[in-house]
Design an enzyme around this catalytic site. Structure first.
Site, mmCIF file in Angstrom:
data_model
loop_
_atom_site.group_PDB
_atom_site.id
_atom_site.type_symbol
_atom_site.label_atom_id
_atom_site.label_comp_id
_atom_site.label_asym_id
_atom_site.label_seq_id
_atom_site.Cartn_x
_atom_site.Cartn_y
_atom_site.Cartn_z
ATOM 1 N N CYS A 81 0.844 -1.202 0.000
ATOM 2 C CA CYS A 81 0.000 0.000 0.000
ATOM 3 C C CYS A 81 0.883 1.258 0.000
ATOM 4 O O CYS A 81 1.450 1.591 -1.019
ATOM 5 C CB CYS A 81 -0.997 -0.043 1.157
ATOM 6 S SG CYS A 81 -2.372 1.106 0.947
ATOM 7 N N HIS A 172 -3.023 -5.279 1.259
ATOM 8 C CA HIS A 172 -2.418 -5.576 2.559
ATOM 9 C C HIS A 172 -2.383 -7.081 2.801
ATOM 10 O O HIS A 172 -3.299 -7.631 3.412
ATOM 11 C CB HIS A 172 -3.216 -4.898 3.678
ATOM 12 C CG HIS A 172 -3.075 -3.422 3.703
ATOM 13 N ND1 HIS A 172 -2.112 -2.783 4.453
ATOM 14 C CD2 HIS A 172 -3.766 -2.449 3.065
ATOM 15 C CE1 HIS A 172 -2.219 -1.478 4.278
ATOM 16 N NE2 HIS A 172 -3.210 -1.252 3.439
ATOM 17 N N GLU A 174 -0.701 -8.698 4.891
ATOM 18 C CA GLU A 174 -0.547 -8.980 6.320
ATOM 19 C C GLU A 174 -1.879 -9.040 7.064
ATOM 20 O O GLU A 174 -1.941 -9.503 8.203
ATOM 21 C CB GLU A 174 0.375 -7.928 6.973
ATOM 22 C CG GLU A 174 -0.260 -6.582 7.236
ATOM 23 C CD GLU A 174 -0.408 -5.649 6.035
ATOM 24 O OE1 GLU A 174 -0.808 -4.491 6.244
ATOM 25 O OE2 GLU A 174 -0.127 -6.064 4.885
#
Length: 191
Positions: A81, A172, A174
Site C-alpha cells: 500500500c 495488505h 498482512e
C-alpha cells in the site's frame, strides 16, 4: 516448505500494520524485527515497507535519519500500500517521489476513501488459487517500465508488481491468514 530460519526480516516501524507483518514473517520461520533506526536496518536481510500514510512516512524517515539509508538499501524489499507509493519513481499529480526505487508510476487512493475499502479474490501470477487481497485507500500502478513484471491486476489496474528484488503491492497481505505473498517475498532471499 522452505527454511527461512537463518534470515532476519525488518519491518519499517514508523506507521502501519507492523505487528501483523512481523507475525506473518515469523509464521514462515524467519526472524522479524521492527526497524526504527539505522543500526536495526543494518541487521536485516530484507525489509518490508508497510502501509500507512506515505507523506507522513517520508517525514518520519527523514526525522529518524533513515531516508538516505533506505534509498541505498539494495536487499529485497516488499512495499505494501503506502510502501508501494514509497518505492515508485513517479507519482501522479506532480508530488515528488519518495525512495524512487522502482520504475513505476502510482495513483494514490485510486480505489477511493477509507469507507470504500474492500476485500477481493485476486489472481496472482504463479499462485494456483486466488489470494484474499484487502484494499484500504489503496493506490494502483498506472505505468510500468519494461523491467517491471506485473504479478496481478484488478479491474484492469496493476496492483502487484516485481522489479528485480523489489515487490510492490497495493493491497495488505498482512491482514489475511494467507502467507503466500510474504513467502514469495522471502523467496527473493534464495535467488
Amino acid at each position: 516448505m522452505n527454511d527461512y530460519t537463518k534470515y532476519t526480516i525488518g519491518v519499517l516501524s514508523l506507521q502501519g500494520a507492523v505487528s501483523e507483518h512481523i507475525a506473518q514473517i515469523e509464521t514462515l520461520g524467519a526472524k522479524a524485527i521492527a526497524v526504527k533506526s539505522l543500526s536495526e536496518l543494518q541487521q536485516v536481510d530484507a525489509l518490508v515497507l508497510p502501509g500507512g500514510e506515505s507523506t507522513a512516512m517520508r517525514r518520519l524517515m527523514h526525522s529518524s535519519g533513515l531516508f538516505q539509508a533506505l534509498k541505498s538499501f539494495d536487499k529485497p524489499i516488499l512495499g505494501t500500500c503506502a510502501g508501494l507509493i514509497l518505492l515508485a519513481n513517479k507519482l501522479e499529480g506532480g508530488e515528488p517521489p519518495h525512495l524512487a526505487k522502482m520504475n513505476i508510476q502510482v495513483q494514490r487512493n485510486a480505489f477511493g476513501r477509507q469507507v470504500d475499502s474492500f476485500q477481493t479474490d485476486l489472481m496472482i501470477k504463479g499462485f494456483a488459487d486466488p489470494f484474499p487481497a484487502v484494499f484500504i485507500r489503496a493506490p494502483y500502478i498506472s505505468r510500468i517500465g519494461s523491467e517491471v513484471e506485473v504479478l496481478a491486476e484488478w479491474q484492469g489496474n496493476v496492483v502487484f508488481a516485481k522489479q528485480g528484488n523489489l515487490l510492490a503491492c497495493a493491497f495488505h497481505p498482512e491482514l489475511t491468514s494467507d502467507t503466500r505473498v510474504v513467502e514469495l517475498f522471502l523467496q527473493q532471499l534464495k535467488e
